[in-house]
Motif scaffolding. Structure first.
Motif, PDB file in Angstrom:
ATOM      1  N   GLU A 147       0.829  -1.210   0.000  1.00 35.04           N
ATOM      2  CA  GLU A 147       0.000   0.000   0.000  1.00 35.04           C
ATOM      3  C   GLU A 147       0.862   1.258   0.000  1.00 35.04           C
ATOM      4  OE1 GLU A 147      -3.339   2.473   0.010  1.00 35.04           O
ATOM      5  OE2 GLU A 147      -3.041   0.366  -0.534  1.00 35.04           O
ATOM      6  N   ARG A 148       1.954   1.261   0.766  1.00 36.65           N
ATOM      7  CA  ARG A 148       2.837   2.434   0.802  1.00 36.65           C
ATOM      8  C   ARG A 148       3.465   2.662  -0.567  1.00 36.65           C
ATOM      9  NH1 ARG A 148       2.420   6.142   2.381  1.00 36.65           N
ATOM     10  NH2 ARG A 148       4.463   6.863   3.083  1.00 36.65           N
ATOM     11  N   ALA A 149       3.846   1.583  -1.240  1.00 35.78           N
ATOM     12  CA  ALA A 149       4.400   1.717  -2.589  1.00 35.78           C
ATOM     13  C   ALA A 149       3.353   2.267  -3.549  1.00 35.78           C
ATOM     14  CB  ALA A 149       4.922   0.367  -3.083  1.00 35.78           C
ATOM     15  N   ARG A 150       2.103   1.843  -3.384  1.00 32.43           N
ATOM     16  CA  ARG A 150       1.024   2.365  -4.223  1.00 32.43           C
ATOM     17  C   ARG A 150       0.841   3.861  -4.005  1.00 32.43           C
ATOM     18  NH1 ARG A 150      -3.824   4.200  -4.058  1.00 32.43           N
ATOM     19  NH2 ARG A 150      -3.916   3.993  -1.785  1.00 32.43           N
ATOM     20  N   GLU A 151       0.841   4.279  -2.733  1.00 31.53           N
ATOM     21  CA  GLU A 151       0.656   5.694  -2.418  1.00 31.53           C
ATOM     22  C   GLU A 151       1.794   6.550  -2.974  1.00 31.53           C
ATOM     23  OE1 GLU A 151      -1.675   4.815   1.818  1.00 31.53           O
ATOM     24  OE2 GLU A 151       0.367   5.620   1.810  1.00 31.53           O
ATOM     25  N   LYS A 152       2.997   5.996  -3.031  1.00 31.78           N
ATOM     26  CA  LYS A 152       4.144   6.733  -3.558  1.00 31.78           C
ATOM     27  C   LYS A 152       4.306   6.554  -5.065  1.00 31.78           C
ATOM     28  CE  LYS A 152       5.815   8.389   0.349  1.00 31.78           C
ATOM     29  NZ  LYS A 152       6.016   9.830   0.594  1.00 31.78           N
ATOM     30  N   GLY A 153       3.476   5.702  -5.675  1.00 32.94           N
ATOM     31  CA  GLY A 153       3.556   5.482  -7.111  1.00 32.94           C
ATOM     32  C   GLY A 153       4.783   4.697  -7.540  1.00 32.94           C
ATOM     33  N   ILE A 154       5.252   3.779  -6.691  1.00 29.76           N
ATOM     34  CA  ILE A 154       6.462   3.005  -6.999  1.00 29.76           C
ATOM     35  C   ILE A 154       6.080   1.685  -7.662  1.00 29.76           C
ATOM     36  CG2 ILE A 154       8.489   1.863  -6.014  1.00 29.76           C
ATOM     37  CD1 ILE A 154       8.307   3.842  -3.676  1.00 29.76           C
ATOM     38  N   PRO A 155       6.523   1.428  -8.894  1.00 25.41           N
ATOM     39  CA  PRO A 155       6.266   0.135  -9.542  1.00 25.41           C
ATOM     40  C   PRO A 155       6.973  -0.979  -8.778  1.00 25.41           C
ATOM     41  CG  PRO A 155       7.066   1.793 -11.112  1.00 25.41           C
ATOM     42  CD  PRO A 155       7.302   2.338  -9.746  1.00 25.41           C
ATOM     43  N   LEU A 156       6.361  -2.155  -8.722  1.00 28.13           N
ATOM     44  CA  LEU A 156       6.907  -3.236  -7.916  1.00 28.13           C
ATOM     45  C   LEU A 156       7.133  -4.517  -8.716  1.00 28.13           C
ATOM     46  CD1 LEU A 156       4.854  -3.095  -4.579  1.00 28.13           C
ATOM     47  CD2 LEU A 156       7.209  -2.337  -4.944  1.00 28.13           C
ATOM     48  N   PHE A 157       8.239  -5.191  -8.389  1.00 28.48           N
ATOM     49  CA  PHE A 157       8.456  -6.590  -8.742  1.00 28.48           C
ATOM     50  C   PHE A 157       8.192  -7.383  -7.456  1.00 28.48           C
ATOM     51  CE2 PHE A 157      11.003  -4.206 -11.700  1.00 28.48           C
ATOM     52  CZ  PHE A 157      10.935  -4.906 -12.892  1.00 28.48           C
ATOM     53  N   LEU A 158       7.458  -8.473  -7.563  1.00 33.97           N
ATOM     54  CA  LEU A 158       7.185  -9.312  -6.397  1.00 33.97           C
ATOM     55  C   LEU A 158       8.091 -10.537  -6.444  1.00 33.97           C
ATOM     56  CD1 LEU A 158       3.274  -9.189  -6.312  1.00 33.97           C
ATOM     57  CD2 LEU A 158       4.909  -7.595  -5.308  1.00 33.97           C
ATOM     58  N   VAL A 159       8.817 -10.779  -5.367  1.00 33.63           N
ATOM     59  CA  VAL A 159       9.733 -11.916  -5.300  1.00 33.63           C
ATOM     60  C   VAL A 159       9.318 -12.796  -4.129  1.00 33.63           C
ATOM     61  CG1 VAL A 159      12.114 -12.647  -4.909  1.00 33.63           C
ATOM     62  CG2 VAL A 159      11.640 -10.653  -6.344  1.00 33.63           C
TER      63      VAL A 159
END
Length: 547
Positions: A147-159
């Motif tokens: 959620e914090r990454a979403r709020e900051k607009g950070i694209p994510l790779f899930l490992v």
């Protein structure tokens, strides 16, 4: 030294520290413009962040042998307390290169007590890797980081790490993760490297400025097939076809493109990651180097350097002290370029510039997108430069803890305490000259241990903590009850709270608080009677104090 080569610590008989600083701008323009990309590691404690960072550095050729947390020889966890505890406490970075891209791998603390350190790092991340333990699945901390990454607009790779210990069904685990994050854009990339699918993902005119050896070898191997199949389109295998179809379904445009041409532009994937519609997922065992080749190849293919302005701009996201006692600022350049002896904020010049790496490297200039360190003055604080538009405010806590030194006045070290205020604003260190005391608003035992460790290292003094003090007290007028519980995997906290009116002695009389308040105006000294008086702080009972 070429950008794609592993950094060498010696050059002939010349030691690393005697080498001339490198001009990054000249190096970038010699062959090809380097893309600088900050890749952050986000995870809860014991998810394998340090093992993954070692695996990526090893895969890139930056190190020839992997270190381990339990062996105390990892690249990023260098502090003695970090190695003792086996956790990351300080955010730090190391860079590696592949062809025309330079990745700054930024490791962040996973423990909740050091969340503020992680939060500051979010401001400089271009992409993030969210680590998940395959055996523990998605827990509250993973949901919070997502959620914090979403709020900051950070694209994510899930490992999904530690898969060597996983005994269940991977497809079921994938569905569980998709449901937990409520996201259909989580797609399993694990079975393929980028080169496996390059033919079906590149535009017709897509070319790399620096030829990939991996792709070149693949093309050479498939050359006879291509000659025999001139005019025919390459057909993916059934599994690859399912994978490409799942990608195409991310949008109507993608579906139309795939149905018409049987391929997808690489830019389609890159844009969907940027817009957080696509979350590539990888199953790995970082300790055993399993799944790392696939992860590394896709990170290189999909990550892009953001656009930056020509005007000098940057952010100072962390302040620390060197072993010699100098203030060191960790920063990211967000625009323009910064050279040695150039003014980076009013009346302050960059006297030294370094890149954090396997070993620290002195450079003559830094370019947009790069993480770097430099000595800073006592006047410099966290925030944007040259003008600090978003300076951090200290957080207000509820239970200040009194700090003291055995047999010595703590205010004698006021300057060092002010340094700690700037380095760790989240600790809420307050210096009161009027009351001749120093307090801190620490959230747990780990923060206390870190502060004690810093005092011992920097000053050679043992720090003592008092019991927390109540800053504000209030009593109900009548008896009341409350009940609460926190339930999550591995944790159970329940509380039954009973609130009763407090009896306070006013001039030899015991009265209930409510009556005391009403009679306060008629007393000779109402300030002494008020339970709301901050001067009459009560100590918290020992059983209330916990991590």
């Amino acid at each position: 030294m070429g950008e794609g080569q592993k950094a060498s610590l010696t050059k002939g008989s010349e030691s690393f520290f005697d080498q001339k600083p490198k001009n990054m701008k000249e190096m970038a323009e010699t062959e090809v413009r380097m893309e600088n990309i900050v890749l952050g590691l986000l995870a809860h404690v014991d998810r394998g962040k340090t093992s993954l960072s070692e695996a990526l550095l090893y895969e890139s050729g930056r190190i020839s042998e992997k270190g381990r947390v339990d062996h105390g020889d990892s690249v990023l966890d260098k502090d003695s307390l970090e190695r003792k505890k086996g956790i990351t406490i300080y955010a730090k970075s190391v860079y590696f290169t592949k062809e025309n891209k330079r990745f700054f791998l930024l490791d962040t603390p996973g423990h909740q007590e050091f969340s503020s350190e992680m939060e500051r790092c979010l401001a400089v991340m271009d992409y993030g890797i969210l680590l998940i333990d395959g055996n523990d699945g998605i827990q509250k901390r993973e949901l919070h980081l997502f959620e914090r990454a979403r709020e900051k607009g950070i694209p994510l790779f899930l490992v999904v790490n530690k898969m060597d210990l996983f005994q269940g069904d991977r497809e079921a685990l994938l569905r569980e993760i998709q449901e937990a994050f409520s996201c259909e854009g989580i797609i399993n990339f694990s079975p393929y490297t980028f080169s496996d699918l390059a033919r079906f993902l590149q535009e017709e005119d897509f070319t790399r400025t620096v030829a990939s050896k991996e792709n070149a070898a693949l093309e050479q191997k498939e050359a006879p097939e291509k000659k025999e199949a001139i005019g025919q389109k390459a057909v993916p295998s059934e599994d690859c076809q399912d994978f490409l179809e799942n990608l195409a379904l991310l949008s109507e445009e993608g579906t139309a493109e795939y149905l018409e041409n049987g391929r997808l532009p690489l830019s389609f994937l890159q844009e969907n990651i940027q817009e957080r519609k696509l979350f590539p997922l990888f199953f790995t065992s970082a300790l055993k180097q399993e799944g790392i080749t696939e992860l590394f190849s896709w990170i290189f293919a999909l990550c892009q350097m953001p656009a930056y302005s020509e005007e000098l701009r940057g952010i100072l996201y962390k302040i620390s002290k060197s072993p010699e006692g100098r203030r060191i600022g960790r920063a990211k350049l967000l625009g323009g370029s910064l050279s040695l002896r150039q003014e980076w904020r009013p009346s302050e010049k960059a006297l030294e510039l370094h890149l954090e790496g396997v070993e620290e490297e002195a450079v003559e200039s830094v370019e947009p997108g790069m993480l770097f360190t430099m000595p800073i003055s006592e006047n410099a604080g966290l925030g944007y430069f040259p003008v600090d538009e978003h300076s951090e405010k200290e957080k207000e806590g509820y239970f200040p803890t009194l700090l003291s030194l055995e047999g010595e006045e703590i205010l004698s070290y006021r300057k060092d305490l002010e340094e700690l205020q700037k380095e760790f604003p989240e600790w809420g260190i307050s210096i009161s000259l009027a009351e001749k005391q120093v307090t801190a608003q620490l959230s747990g035992n780990l923060q206390k241990e870190l502060l004690t460790d810093l005092f011992a290292k920097r000053l050679g003094k043992k720090l003592h903590f008092s019991k927390p003090k109540l800053r504000y007290g209030e009593s109900p007028r009548r008896e009341a009850y409350g009940r609460g519980a926190v339930l999550e995997p591995g944790h159970r906290i329940s509380l039954l709270l009973r609130l009763i009116p407090k009896e306070v002695e006013f001039f030899g009389e015991q009265q209930e608080v409510g009556k005391g308040e009403r009679n306060c105006e008629n007393s000779r000294n109402p300030e002494k009677k008020s339970i709301f008086s901050i001067e009459k702080r009560g100590e918290l009972p020992e059983e209330w104090i916990s991590r």
